[in-house]
Design a protein around this motif. Structure first.
Motif, mmCIF file in Angstrom:
data_model
loop_
_atom_site.group_PDB
_atom_site.id
_atom_site.type_symbol
_atom_site.label_atom_id
_atom_site.label_comp_id
_atom_site.label_asym_id
_atom_site.label_seq_id
_atom_site.Cartn_x
_atom_site.Cartn_y
_atom_site.Cartn_z
ATOM 1 N N ARG A 88 -34.535 37.142 70.698
ATOM 2 C CA ARG A 88 -34.020 37.354 71.947
ATOM 3 C C ARG A 88 -32.489 37.983 71.690
ATOM 4 N NH1 ARG A 88 -29.997 35.565 74.607
ATOM 5 N NH2 ARG A 88 -29.723 33.650 73.187
ATOM 6 N N LYS A 89 -31.904 36.864 70.487
ATOM 7 C CA LYS A 89 -30.393 37.203 70.163
ATOM 8 C C LYS A 89 -30.243 38.348 69.472
ATOM 9 C CE LYS A 89 -28.877 32.315 69.811
ATOM 10 N NZ LYS A 89 -28.716 31.391 69.066
ATOM 11 N N ALA A 90 -31.262 38.742 68.558
ATOM 12 C CA ALA A 90 -31.169 39.941 67.860
ATOM 13 C C ALA A 90 -31.330 41.115 68.733
ATOM 14 C CB ALA A 90 -32.301 40.115 66.777
ATOM 15 N N ALA A 91 -32.167 41.158 69.698
ATOM 16 C CA ALA A 91 -32.305 42.335 70.730
ATOM 17 C C ALA A 91 -31.004 42.467 71.522
ATOM 18 C CB ALA A 91 -33.313 41.913 71.557
ATOM 19 N N VAL A 92 -30.364 41.659 71.910
ATOM 20 C CA VAL A 92 -29.120 41.689 72.929
ATOM 21 C C VAL A 92 -27.982 42.283 71.964
ATOM 22 C CG1 VAL A 92 -27.465 40.450 74.137
ATOM 23 C CG2 VAL A 92 -29.900 39.915 74.543
ATOM 24 N N ASP A 93 -27.903 41.513 70.648
ATOM 25 C CA ASP A 93 -26.804 42.158 69.647
ATOM 26 C C ASP A 93 -27.012 43.497 69.527
ATOM 27 O OD1 ASP A 93 -25.593 39.552 69.871
ATOM 28 O OD2 ASP A 93 -26.561 38.820 68.160
ATOM 29 N N PHE A 94 -28.233 44.063 69.071
ATOM 30 C CA PHE A 94 -28.585 45.388 68.770
ATOM 31 C C PHE A 94 -28.291 46.288 69.991
ATOM 32 C CE2 PHE A 94 -31.638 49.010 68.959
ATOM 33 C CZ PHE A 94 -31.515 49.450 67.699
ATOM 34 N N PHE A 95 -28.595 45.774 71.188
ATOM 35 C CA PHE A 95 -28.311 46.717 72.419
ATOM 36 C C PHE A 95 -26.869 46.680 72.679
ATOM 37 C CE2 PHE A 95 -27.088 46.645 76.808
ATOM 38 C CZ PHE A 95 -27.837 48.093 77.274
ATOM 39 N N LEU A 96 -25.911 45.564 72.506
ATOM 40 C CA LEU A 96 -24.672 45.735 72.618
ATOM 41 C C LEU A 96 -23.864 46.473 71.493
ATOM 42 C CD1 LEU A 96 -24.160 41.837 73.466
ATOM 43 C CD2 LEU A 96 -23.236 43.646 74.616
ATOM 44 N N SER A 97 -24.478 46.598 70.407
ATOM 45 C CA SER A 97 -23.957 47.497 69.403
ATOM 46 C C SER A 97 -23.980 48.960 69.830
ATOM 47 C CB SER A 97 -24.471 47.179 67.817
ATOM 48 O OG SER A 97 -26.079 47.718 68.057
ATOM 49 N N GLY A 98 -25.144 49.283 70.553
ATOM 50 C CA GLY A 98 -25.242 50.586 71.147
ATOM 51 C C GLY A 98 -24.355 51.132 72.012
ATOM 52 N N ILE A 99 -23.897 50.118 72.912
ATOM 53 C CA ILE A 99 -23.095 50.534 73.990
ATOM 54 C C ILE A 99 -21.606 50.185 73.551
ATOM 55 C CG2 ILE A 99 -24.727 50.188 75.692
ATOM 56 C CD1 ILE A 99 -23.647 47.654 76.389
ATOM 57 N N ARG A 100 -21.444 49.875 72.393
ATOM 58 C CA ARG A 100 -20.202 49.208 71.745
ATOM 59 C C ARG A 100 -19.350 48.313 72.615
ATOM 60 N NH1 ARG A 100 -20.984 54.615 70.698
ATOM 61 N NH2 ARG A 100 -19.699 55.837 72.236
ATOM 62 N N ALA A 101 -19.791 47.249 72.904
ATOM 63 C CA ALA A 101 -19.314 46.309 73.686
ATOM 64 C C ALA A 101 -18.032 45.640 72.963
ATOM 65 C CB ALA A 101 -20.302 45.458 74.073
#
Length: 226
Positions: free
Chosen positions: A212-225
């Motif tokens: 779960r953590k890896a999935a969220v962090d991967f997504f956040l990196s894609g939207i440049r949070a």
């Protein structure tokens, strides 16, 4: 006369002496009916559950059940809506908070909290049972799968897209298509757990938390949070 007797008399008077339940009693009866129906559907599956069994377990007459629900499919649809509301409530609350609060939580905190709730719900035994019922009944009752998609998944996509849109408007993230991004987020976070629970495969909480953590962090990196 005892207090219990007085209350019983008061209920009788409110019913007009004809045995008609009060509004509060009718609402409590409906809640009990759905609670029992949910438990039996999750334990026995769709085919193994009957209106007779639900009525008997809930202590409610069959005519009363049929007056509320046309058939077993209608009753299961009500159970499904109830489960969707429970799953969707935190998503809706987070979207509202992003839209109304002057200093909302960061997008990173919001998405991690949402994903934690969603994964926990998805990995629960009754969620797996619900998924298996929907899969088994998809051919005979496609409207149930449609209900789950429209009132569950698509509503969640819209709410998560609202969260992303609000964060983008504040300059915290960059996202070109919030709805597409929201759908990707949900698939990233929930896809693994849904596959496991659908097939009844045991899950390891620690492994799922890392995923779960890896999935969220991967997504956040894609939207440049930020």
């Amino acid at each position: 006369m005892t207090k219990t007797g007085i209350k019983a008399l008061e209920r009788t008077i409110r019913r007009g002496g004809g045995g008609r339940p009060t509004r509060e009693e009718a609402e409590a009866r409906d809640v009990r009916l759905l609670d029992v129906a949910t438990r039996l559907f999750m334990e026995r599956g769709f085919d193994g559950t009957s209106i007779d069994a639900v009525a008997e377990a809930a202590g409610i007459s069959k005519p009363t059940v049929y007056a509320r629900y046309h058939d077993k499919r209608d009753l299961f649809a009500a159970v499904l809506r109830g489960r969707i509301r429970r799953w969707f409530a935190p998503v809706s609350a987070a979207a509202e908070a992003q839209a109304t609060e002057t200093s909302p939580k960061s997008i990173k905190t919001t998405l991690h909290e949402l994903s934690r709730h969603m994964v926990a719900y998805t990995l629960a035994p009754d969620a797996g049972a619900l998924q298996r019922i929907l899969s088994a009944q998809a051919v005979q009752f496609p409207e149930l799968a449609k209900l789950a998609n429209e009132e569950g998944w698509l509503r969640a996509v819209r709410s998560v897209s609202t969260i992303l849109r609000q964060s983008a408007a504040r300059g915290h993230i960059k996202v070109d298509d919030p709805e597409l991004a929201a759908d990707m987020f949900l698939n990233l976070v929930l896809g693994h757990g849904k596959r496991l629970t659908l097939y009844g495969i045991p899950t390891d909480p620690k492994t799922e938390e890392r995923h779960r953590k890896a999935a969220v962090d991967f997504f956040l990196s894609g939207i440049r949070a930020k």
